[in-house]
Scaffold this active site. Sequence first.
Site, short mmCIF file in Angstrom:
data_model
loop_
_atom_site.label_atom_id
_atom_site.label_comp_id
_atom_site.label_asym_id
_atom_site.label_seq_id
_atom_site.Cartn_x
_atom_site.Cartn_y
_atom_site.Cartn_z
N LYS A 1 0.81 -1.23 0.00
CA LYS A 1 0.00 0.00 0.00
C LYS A 1 0.83 1.26 0.00
O LYS A 1 0.61 2.17 -0.79
CB LYS A 1 -0.93 0.00 1.21
N GLU B 1 11.64 -9.93 5.67
CA GLU B 1 10.65 -9.72 4.61
C GLU B 1 11.30 -9.87 3.25
O GLU B 1 12.32 -9.25 2.98
CB GLU B 1 10.08 -8.31 4.68
N1 RBF Z 1 13.00 -0.21 5.83
C1 RBF Z 1 13.73 0.76 6.44
O1 RBF Z 1 13.25 1.34 7.40
N2 RBF Z 1 14.97 1.10 6.01
C2 RBF Z 1 15.57 0.50 4.95
O2 RBF Z 1 16.71 0.83 4.61
C3 RBF Z 1 14.84 -0.53 4.27
N3 RBF Z 1 15.36 -1.15 3.19
C4 RBF Z 1 14.63 -2.11 2.55
C5 RBF Z 1 15.17 -2.75 1.43
C6 RBF Z 1 14.46 -3.73 0.77
C7 RBF Z 1 15.06 -4.40 -0.45
C8 RBF Z 1 13.15 -4.10 1.23
C9 RBF Z 1 12.36 -5.16 0.51
C10 RBF Z 1 12.62 -3.47 2.33
C11 RBF Z 1 13.34 -2.49 3.02
N4 RBF Z 1 12.82 -1.85 4.14
C12 RBF Z 1 13.54 -0.87 4.76
C13 RBF Z 1 11.60 -2.37 4.79
C14 RBF Z 1 10.34 -1.62 4.46
O3 RBF Z 1 10.20 -0.53 5.32
C15 RBF Z 1 9.21 -2.64 4.69
O4 RBF Z 1 9.31 -3.65 3.70
C16 RBF Z 1 7.85 -2.01 4.67
O5 RBF Z 1 7.68 -1.23 5.81
C17 RBF Z 1 6.74 -3.06 4.63
O6 RBF Z 1 6.81 -3.95 5.69
P1 ADP Z 2 2.30 -7.64 4.82
O1 ADP Z 2 2.60 -6.49 5.72
O2 ADP Z 2 1.13 -8.44 5.27
O3 ADP Z 2 3.52 -8.47 4.58
P2 ADP Z 2 2.66 -6.42 2.18
O4 ADP Z 2 1.97 -5.16 1.77
O5 ADP Z 2 4.11 -6.39 2.47
O6 ADP Z 2 1.85 -7.00 3.42
O7 ADP Z 2 2.34 -7.46 1.04
C1 ADP Z 2 2.89 -8.75 1.13
C2 ADP Z 2 2.04 -9.83 0.47
O8 ADP Z 2 1.84 -9.51 -0.93
C3 ADP Z 2 2.74 -11.16 0.49
O9 ADP Z 2 2.49 -11.87 1.70
C4 ADP Z 2 2.18 -11.87 -0.72
O10 ADP Z 2 1.02 -12.60 -0.36
C5 ADP Z 2 1.82 -10.72 -1.68
N1 ADP Z 2 2.76 -10.53 -2.82
C6 ADP Z 2 2.34 -10.32 -4.11
N2 ADP Z 2 3.38 -10.15 -4.94
C7 ADP Z 2 4.52 -10.24 -4.17
C8 ADP Z 2 5.92 -10.16 -4.48
N3 ADP Z 2 6.36 -9.96 -5.73
N4 ADP Z 2 6.80 -10.32 -3.45
C9 ADP Z 2 6.35 -10.54 -2.19
N5 ADP Z 2 5.04 -10.62 -1.85
C10 ADP Z 2 4.11 -10.48 -2.82
MG MG Z 3 5.38 -7.42 4.09
#
Ligand code: RBF
Ligand code: ADP
Ligand code: MG
Length: 169
Positions: A21, A79
């Site tokens: 989102k 994650e």
């Molecule tokens: N969250 C942070 O607060 N700082 C970061 O540097 C950061 N780097 C990320 C890098 C990657 C490749 C991914 C997938 C996520 C990262 N996040 C980071 C986490 C991000 O805040 C989190 O996925 C979202 O809040 C949704 O749970």
């Molecule tokens: P949550 O906070 O519940 O993890 P996210 O907004 O991070 O929610 O969305 C994660 C969910 O989206 C995953 O659990 C999976 O079901 C779905 N999803 C769809 N496409 C992807 C993708 N390319 N990589 C990871 N999760 C994905």
């Molecule tokens: Mg997530």
Amino acid sequence: MKSLPYFCRGEVIRGFGRGSKELGIPTANFPDSVVDNLPADISTGIYYGWACVGNGDVYKMVMSIGWNPYYKNTKKSMETHIIHKFKEDFYGEMLSVVMVGYIRSEKSYPSLEDLIAAINSDIEQAKVMLDLPENSKLKEDNFFTSTSNSSPVSPSSAASTSQSIINGH
Ligand code: RBF
Ligand code: ADP
Ligand code: MG
């Protein structure tokens, strides 16, 4: 980090729902059992590797381990963003991953746009690194094709021995 490459799997659980989102970058979250089982030398930060959902295809991934300093989470999370467009969510499915290399530490950014830009740059780096022969070969690892990849790898299950064998320690 001597534990890399690190193989693990677990059920996809629900997080705060912010990845899709707020960031437009969904991340499949692992349960505590997987997070608590990480070897001590696997530090928090951003990793690249390979991932597969259930018995599906193996895709490139980026993973964040830690407390998401931008959001100041109180719980450590692990994650995985899979670099592929899925038609549907896959909550409750088994996610298998191999963490191959480390990109950077987690940071707090001045704005959401900066965080998104950093993640997109991680994705681009991961794509390049995973095409190197020594990294791309892990995509074909038996870990992703073995019939047992429907059961979680956790210390409390009988699978703990096989996890040790998989990770070579
Ligand atoms: N969250 C942070 O607060 N700082 C970061 O540097 C950061 N780097 C990320 C890098 C990657 C490749 C991914 C997938 C996520 C990262 N996040 C980071 C986490 C991000 O805040 C989190 O996925 C979202 O809040 C949704 O749970
Ligand atoms: P949550 O906070 O519940 O993890 P996210 O907004 O991070 O929610 O969305 C994660 C969910 O989206 C995953 O659990 C999976 O079901 C779905 N999803 C769809 N496409 C992807 C993708 N390319 N990589 C990871 N999760 C994905
Ligand atoms: Mg997530």
